[in-house]
Motif scaffolding. Structure first.
Motif, PDB file in Angstrom:
ATOM      1  N   LEU A 141       3.258  -4.075  -6.278  1.00  0.00           N
ATOM      2  CA  LEU A 141       3.261  -2.644  -5.985  1.00  0.00           C
ATOM      3  C   LEU A 141       3.130  -2.389  -4.490  1.00  0.00           C
ATOM      4  O   LEU A 141       3.697  -1.419  -3.968  1.00  0.00           O
ATOM      5  N   LEU A 142       2.398  -3.256  -3.795  1.00  0.00           N
ATOM      6  CA  LEU A 142       2.204  -3.084  -2.350  1.00  0.00           C
ATOM      7  C   LEU A 142       3.254  -3.860  -1.558  1.00  0.00           C
ATOM      8  O   LEU A 142       2.968  -4.517  -0.565  1.00  0.00           O
TER       9      LEU A 142
ATOM     10  N   LEU B  47       9.265   1.253  -3.921  1.00  0.00           N
ATOM     11  CA  LEU B  47       9.256   2.478  -3.113  1.00  0.00           C
ATOM     12  C   LEU B  47      10.271   3.514  -3.586  1.00  0.00           C
ATOM     13  O   LEU B  47      10.133   4.702  -3.283  1.00  0.00           O
TER      14      LEU B  47
ATOM     15  N   LEU C 165       2.278   5.058  -1.908  1.00  0.00           N
ATOM     16  CA  LEU C 165       2.958   3.838  -1.465  1.00  0.00           C
ATOM     17  C   LEU C 165       3.919   4.130  -0.310  1.00  0.00           C
ATOM     18  O   LEU C 165       3.996   3.360   0.653  1.00  0.00           O
TER      19      LEU C 165
ATOM     20  N   ASP D  43       3.727   2.706   3.441  1.00  0.00           N
ATOM     21  CA  ASP D  43       4.891   2.042   4.033  1.00  0.00           C
ATOM     22  C   ASP D  43       5.187   2.611   5.423  1.00  0.00           C
ATOM     23  O   ASP D  43       5.492   1.857   6.358  1.00  0.00           O
TER      24      ASP D  43
ATOM     25  N   LEU E  63       5.177  -3.252   4.414  1.00  0.00           N
ATOM     26  CA  LEU E  63       4.062  -2.791   3.588  1.00  0.00           C
ATOM     27  C   LEU E  63       3.247  -3.981   3.094  1.00  0.00           C
ATOM     28  O   LEU E  63       2.007  -3.951   3.116  1.00  0.00           O
TER      29      LEU E  63
END
Length: 323
Positions: free
Chosen positions: A216-217, A222, A250, A254, A264
């Motif tokens: 997710l990170l 995105l 998120l 970013d 990110l």
């Protein structure tokens, strides 16, 4: 590579370690396993994190790492920290999971066979067992050290109170708890609520898994949920997790990362390593390029107070999100 001391032990670990939870089972090509593992070692990664149930099918990650060890890394065994864990379900019947002496002992024997080694450097109780006395679980870990099958022991997924009790029990057995492996990331800050203080106050190292929150990170989500991703399959990431609020957060993270000259993912790793109580971060990889991108986080700038405050503000909007 930069290294940090593992608690008060004599061991140092690389700030970025390679985890073989995903992408190293029999469902992936052996050449890719070999390429990523040997490349990681060439980049200074000496710590390889495994568990009995990693890979598809369960156990295959250990077998595949063992094959690379025999072929390429055997002469470097003394330069490697190889870990395994037991706690989750591994075989049928009443003795194939949790924290009994019977299960932990049998599981490590099987792991050593799959890996092709005489000992692992660290062996973990992978999760607390609500049915087995903690005295039995910690006694089994200590016994495995005394028998030379593990050099150090750790726990994973234990809360602060359980960890404090484990530390006390192992101290009585003269086998100190060397390390805890919690889940920790920007999106899961649970260890900050007491666990990191317990570890720091008792000289226990902290090796964090899922610092990228299972992808997710990274830039992968995105624009939504891509086909073929973990979230699209619904296996380890709930498809409902990517809410409009999380997507907004998120994207904000970013933008902040790009202002720092990072991706990110790099900023997420740098953020987790900002805390000196964290020894190492375990990351997975499906390619050398992906792994190298993560390692570049170690070259990033330090955070300013304004950046940390900005991150906290972005994360406040998704506090409590289940990952």
């Amino acid at each position: 590579m930069s290294y940090r001391r593992l608690g008060t032990t004599g061991v140092v670990l690389p700030e970025i370690s390679l985890g073989l939870w995903q992408n190293f089972g029999d469902d992936g090509p052996a050449d890719r396993h070999r390429t990523i593992i040997t490349h990681a070692f060439d980049r200074g990664v000496t710590h390889f994190d495994l568990a009995n149930n990693y890979g598809v099918p369960a156990g295959s990650a250990e077998s595949n790492f063992g094959a690379v060890l025999r072929r390429d890394l055997r002469r470097y065994r003394n330069e490697l920290v190889i870990t395994s864990k037991a706690g989750y379900r591994m075989w049928p019947g009443p003795y194939g999971e949790w924290g009994s002496r019977k299960y932990l002992t049998a599981s490590l024997d099987e792991s050593l066979t799959r890996l092709g080694v005489d000992y692992v450097d660290i062996f973990y109780s992978h999760r607390p067992d609500p049915h087995t006395p903690l005295e039995e679980t910690m006694g089994a870990l200590a016994d495995l050290v005394h028998r030379g099958k593990a050099l150090y022991v750790g726990v994973s997924n234990y809360d602060a109170a359980q960890t404090a009790q484990a530390i006390a029990l192992l101290k009585e057995l003269r086998v100190p708890l060397a390390v805890h492996q919690p889940r920790y990331s920007m999106l899961d800050r649970g260890p900050e609520e007491g666990l990191l203080d317990v570890l720091d106050g008792n000289g226990v190292g902290c090796v964090c898994y899922s610092p990228l929150a299972q992808g997710l990170l990274t830039n992968r989500y995105l624009t939504g949920t891509p086909a073929g991703s973990r979230m699209s399959r619904g296996d380890t990431l709930n498809p409902d997790t990517l809410s409009p609020a999380l997507l907004t957060t998120l994207r904000g993270l970013d933008r902040l990362a790009h202002e720092r000259g990072q991706t990110l993912a790099q900023t997420a790793l740098s953020w987790a390593l900002r805390d000196a109580r964290v020894t190492s971060l375990i990351i997975g990889a499906s390619s050398v390029a992906q792994f190298d991108d993560s390692l570049d986080a170690l070259c990033g700038p330090s955070f300013t107070e304004e950046e940390l405050a900005g991150i906290d503000q972005l994360l406040a909007d998704v506090a409590g999100t289940e990952i």
